[in-house]
Motif scaffolding. Structure first.
Motif, PDB file in Angstrom:
ATOM      1  N   GLY A 101     -16.725 -12.884   0.504  1.00 19.33           N
ATOM      2  CA  GLY A 101     -17.692 -12.693  -0.803  1.00 19.33           C
ATOM      3  C   GLY A 101     -17.544 -11.754  -1.638  1.00 19.33           C
ATOM      4  O   GLY A 101     -18.346 -11.683  -2.807  1.00 19.33           O
ATOM      5  N   LEU A 102     -16.523 -11.083  -1.588  1.00 16.87           N
ATOM      6  CA  LEU A 102     -16.433  -9.995  -2.867  1.00 16.87           C
ATOM      7  C   LEU A 102     -15.603 -11.316  -3.952  1.00 16.87           C
ATOM      8  O   LEU A 102     -14.316 -12.008  -3.805  1.00 16.87           O
ATOM      9  N   GLY A 103     -15.341 -10.942  -5.518  1.00 14.64           N
ATOM     10  CA  GLY A 103     -14.234 -11.162  -6.611  1.00 14.64           C
ATOM     11  C   GLY A 103     -13.893 -10.218  -7.280  1.00 14.64           C
ATOM     12  O   GLY A 103     -14.475  -9.678  -7.338  1.00 14.64           O
ATOM     13  N   PRO A 104     -12.937 -10.419  -8.101  1.00 13.30           N
ATOM     14  CA  PRO A 104     -12.293  -9.634  -8.340  1.00 13.30           C
ATOM     15  C   PRO A 104     -12.843  -9.189 -10.025  1.00 13.30           C
ATOM     16  O   PRO A 104     -13.881  -9.924 -10.982  1.00 13.30           O
ATOM     17  N   THR A 105     -12.683  -8.125  -9.999  1.00  9.44           N
ATOM     18  CA  THR A 105     -13.594  -7.185 -11.524  1.00  9.44           C
ATOM     19  C   THR A 105     -12.481  -7.423 -12.534  1.00  9.44           C
ATOM     20  O   THR A 105     -11.237  -7.348 -11.941  1.00  9.44           O
ATOM     21  N   GLY A 106     -12.367  -6.601 -13.538  1.00  6.46           N
ATOM     22  CA  GLY A 106     -11.871  -6.389 -14.811  1.00  6.46           C
ATOM     23  C   GLY A 106     -10.888  -5.119 -14.281  1.00  6.46           C
ATOM     24  O   GLY A 106     -10.817  -4.187 -15.445  1.00  6.46           O
ATOM     25  N   GLU A 107     -11.828  -4.439 -13.873  1.00  8.13           N
ATOM     26  CA  GLU A 107     -11.120  -2.704 -13.278  1.00  8.13           C
ATOM     27  C   GLU A 107     -10.235  -2.612 -12.219  1.00  8.13           C
ATOM     28  O   GLU A 107      -9.921  -2.693 -11.990  1.00  8.13           O
ATOM     29  N   TRP A 108      -9.291  -1.364 -12.225  1.00 10.54           N
ATOM     30  CA  TRP A 108      -8.462  -1.493 -12.109  1.00 10.54           C
ATOM     31  C   TRP A 108      -8.142   0.217 -11.929  1.00 10.54           C
ATOM     32  O   TRP A 108      -8.984   1.280 -11.687  1.00 10.54           O
ATOM     33  N   GLU A 109      -7.388   0.838 -10.578  1.00 10.70           N
ATOM     34  CA  GLU A 109      -7.507   1.830  -9.832  1.00 10.70           C
ATOM     35  C   GLU A 109      -5.545   2.303  -9.358  1.00 10.70           C
ATOM     36  O   GLU A 109      -5.783   1.038  -8.306  1.00 10.70           O
ATOM     37  N   ASP A 110      -5.176   2.980  -9.688  1.00  7.56           N
ATOM     38  CA  ASP A 110      -3.797   2.768  -8.647  1.00  7.56           C
ATOM     39  C   ASP A 110      -3.515   1.808  -8.969  1.00  7.56           C
ATOM     40  O   ASP A 110      -2.818   1.771  -7.658  1.00  7.56           O
ATOM     41  N   GLY A 111      -3.295   0.870 -10.297  1.00 11.91           N
ATOM     42  CA  GLY A 111      -2.757   0.209 -10.133  1.00 11.91           C
ATOM     43  C   GLY A 111      -3.412  -1.210  -8.417  1.00 11.91           C
ATOM     44  O   GLY A 111      -2.402  -2.220  -8.772  1.00 11.91           O
ATOM     45  N   GLU A 112      -4.500  -1.037  -9.059  1.00  8.75           N
ATOM     46  CA  GLU A 112      -5.373  -2.470  -7.809  1.00  8.75           C
ATOM     47  C   GLU A 112      -6.184  -3.073  -8.562  1.00  8.75           C
ATOM     48  O   GLU A 112      -6.586  -1.609  -9.289  1.00  8.75           O
ATOM     49  N   THR A 121       1.078  -1.106   0.183  1.00 10.64           N
ATOM     50  CA  THR A 121      -0.280  -0.429   0.025  1.00 10.64           C
ATOM     51  C   THR A 121       0.867   1.774   0.166  1.00 10.64           C
ATOM     52  O   THR A 121      -0.220   2.778  -0.419  1.00 10.64           O
ATOM     53  N   GLY A 122       1.956   0.915   0.652  1.00 12.08           N
ATOM     54  CA  GLY A 122       3.061   1.949   0.528  1.00 12.08           C
ATOM     55  C   GLY A 122       2.908   2.960   1.437  1.00 12.08           C
ATOM     56  O   GLY A 122       1.848   2.389   2.216  1.00 12.08           O
ATOM     57  N   GLY A 123       3.712   3.962   2.078  1.00 10.40           N
ATOM     58  CA  GLY A 123       3.821   4.978   3.294  1.00 10.40           C
ATOM     59  C   GLY A 123       4.399   3.877   4.293  1.00 10.40           C
ATOM     60  O   GLY A 123       5.228   3.564   4.320  1.00 10.40           O
ATOM     61  N   GLU A 124       4.607   4.631   5.851  1.00 13.35           N
ATOM     62  CA  GLU A 124       5.094   3.819   6.539  1.00 13.35           C
ATOM     63  C   GLU A 124       4.890   3.887   8.228  1.00 13.35           C
ATOM     64  O   GLU A 124       3.317   4.233   8.444  1.00 13.35           O
ATOM     65  N   PRO A 125       5.251   3.336   9.023  1.00 11.24           N
ATOM     66  CA  PRO A 125       4.091   2.908  10.287  1.00 11.24           C
ATOM     67  C   PRO A 125       4.210   4.577  10.572  1.00 11.24           C
ATOM     68  O   PRO A 125       4.873   5.561  11.120  1.00 11.24           O
ATOM     69  N   PRO A 126       2.663   4.893  11.518  1.00 14.74           N
ATOM     70  CA  PRO A 126       2.171   6.334  11.892  1.00 14.74           C
ATOM     71  C   PRO A 126       3.315   6.328  13.628  1.00 14.74           C
ATOM     72  O   PRO A 126       2.943   5.339  14.369  1.00 14.74           O
ATOM     73  N   VAL A 127       3.458   7.375  13.498  1.00 17.05           N
ATOM     74  CA  VAL A 127       3.572   7.820  15.174  1.00 17.05           C
ATOM     75  C   VAL A 127       2.637   8.480  15.616  1.00 17.05           C
ATOM     76  O   VAL A 127       0.649   8.392  15.470  1.00 17.05           O
ATOM     77  N   ILE A 164      -7.273  -4.547  -4.293  1.00 15.44           N
ATOM     78  CA  ILE A 164      -6.428  -4.962  -3.852  1.00 15.44           C
ATOM     79  C   ILE A 164      -4.976  -5.140  -4.259  1.00 15.44           C
ATOM     80  O   ILE A 164      -5.493  -5.561  -5.985  1.00 15.44           O
ATOM     81  N   HIS A 165      -3.820  -4.831  -4.383  1.00 14.25           N
ATOM     82  CA  HIS A 165      -2.831  -5.375  -4.930  1.00 14.25           C
ATOM     83  C   HIS A 165      -2.659  -6.363  -5.470  1.00 14.25           C
ATOM     84  O   HIS A 165      -2.712  -7.539  -4.880  1.00 14.25           O
ATOM     85  N   PRO A 166      -2.593  -6.364  -7.122  1.00 16.13           N
ATOM     86  CA  PRO A 166      -2.358  -8.317  -7.782  1.00 16.13           C
ATOM     87  C   PRO A 166      -1.640  -8.391  -6.816  1.00 16.13           C
ATOM     88  O   PRO A 166      -2.455  -9.753  -6.738  1.00 16.13           O
ATOM     89  N   ASP A 167      -0.428  -8.513  -6.497  1.00 20.30           N
ATOM     90  CA  ASP A 167       0.238  -9.628  -5.622  1.00 20.30           C
ATOM     91  C   ASP A 167       0.056 -10.002  -4.431  1.00 20.30           C
ATOM     92  O   ASP A 167       1.325 -10.841  -3.857  1.00 20.30           O
ATOM     93  N   HIS A 168      -0.705  -9.704  -3.442  1.00 19.97           N
ATOM     94  CA  HIS A 168      -1.413  -9.517  -2.348  1.00 19.97           C
ATOM     95  C   HIS A 168      -2.507 -10.597  -1.973  1.00 19.97           C
ATOM     96  O   HIS A 168      -3.038 -10.138  -1.897  1.00 19.97           O
ATOM     97  N   ALA A 169      -1.915 -11.524  -1.945  1.00 22.71           N
ATOM     98  CA  ALA A 169      -2.689 -13.300  -1.915  1.00 22.71           C
ATOM     99  C   ALA A 169      -3.238 -12.930  -1.266  1.00 22.71           C
ATOM    100  O   ALA A 169      -4.199 -13.344  -0.265  1.00 22.71           O
ATOM    101  N   ALA A 170      -2.881 -12.832   0.196  1.00 21.53           N
ATOM    102  CA  ALA A 170      -3.380 -12.944   1.358  1.00 21.53           C
ATOM    103  C   ALA A 170      -4.773 -11.766   1.420  1.00 21.53           C
ATOM    104  O   ALA A 170      -5.613 -11.943   1.576  1.00 21.53           O
ATOM    105  N   SER A 171      -4.461 -10.696   0.992  1.00 23.71           N
ATOM    106  CA  SER A 171      -5.606  -9.939   0.885  1.00 23.71           C
ATOM    107  C   SER A 171      -6.242 -10.145  -0.016  1.00 23.71           C
ATOM    108  O   SER A 171      -7.694 -10.167   0.488  1.00 23.71           O
ATOM    109  N   ALA A 172      -5.693 -11.169  -1.176  1.00 24.14           N
ATOM    110  CA  ALA A 172      -6.860 -11.676  -1.675  1.00 24.14           C
ATOM    111  C   ALA A 172      -7.110 -12.264  -1.178  1.00 24.14           C
ATOM    112  O   ALA A 172      -8.946 -12.768  -1.645  1.00 24.14           O
ATOM    113  N   ALA A 173      -7.287 -13.091  -0.387  1.00 22.67           N
ATOM    114  CA  ALA A 173      -7.907 -14.432   0.287  1.00 22.67           C
ATOM    115  C   ALA A 173      -8.829 -13.810   1.253  1.00 22.67           C
ATOM    116  O   ALA A 173      -9.938 -14.554   1.185  1.00 22.67           O
ATOM    117  N   VAL A 174      -8.830 -12.497   2.222  1.00 27.25           N
ATOM    118  CA  VAL A 174      -9.365 -11.857   2.807  1.00 27.25           C
ATOM    119  C   VAL A 174     -10.574 -11.659   1.669  1.00 27.25           C
ATOM    120  O   VAL A 174     -12.087 -11.429   2.414  1.00 27.25           O
TER     121      VAL A 174
END
Length: 189
Positions: free
Chosen positions: A165-176, A46-52, A150-160
């Protein structure tokens, strides 16, 4: 005379799952959540860093104030593990915070997301929370469509997402990839 449904409340109603209490976000959770979100590995997709804690508190204050758009609700919950043997929702007492779920609700559509801290991953908490969130939004929030990105390489998030009950679509936004589902409200007893 036609009536219109009242908009959902700004503060989301709490909900529970088998092992988790989903508590409406409050700035007071910032310090504990900063520790939950402290592993830089959480930001690999997702990018970013741990918040303080101070920055997280400021973010939580903005989120709790709500969206400037009156037709949109920012609903955020922290996830607290209920102590073993506690069959009832524990509220503020009990186990530790392990992550969060969120939903940006616009009418009958909600964009959802989930994060579980690294030490608690692999225990099914994210799937359980996402399933509970989907059911909660359908029953309490009047949501009929769920969307996640969901990032296409994030298998754990895809499993969640699949578990919720969600399924992948053919639509993309910002690489996800956009994932979506239609949800139905529970039957009225």
């Amino acid at each position: 005379m036609p009536t219109t449904a009242a908009p959902p409340p700004i503060t989301p109603p709490r909900f529970t799952t088998a092992r988790l209490d989903a508590l409406p976000l409050e700035p007071a959770y910032a310090e504990e959540m900063a520790a939950v979100l402290a592993d830089p590995a959480l930001y690999g997709f997702t990018g970013g860093e741990p918040p303080v804690p101070a920055a997280l508190r400021a973010r939580y204050e903005r989120q709790c104030a709500g969206s400037p758009d009156p037709g949109e609700r920012w609903w955020n919950w922290v996830l607290r593990v209920r102590p073993a043997g506690d069959g009832e929702a524990s509220g503020e007492a009990g186990g530790e915070l392990v992550g969060y779920v969120q939903a940006t609700v616009r009418g009958s559509r909600a964009e959802i997301a989930w994060v579980v801290g690294t030490p608690w991953q692999g225990r099914g908490y994210a799937s359980e929370a996402a399933q509970g969130l989907a059911a909660h939004l359908a029953s309490a929030g009047g949501v009929r469509e769920l969307v996640a990105h969901i990032h296409p390489d994030h298998a754990a998030s895809a499993a969640v997402a699949l578990a919720a009950g969600l399924g992948p679509t053919g639509e993309w936004e910002d690489g996800e990839r956009r994932w979506a589902a239609s949800v139905t409200p529970p039957p009225v007893p």
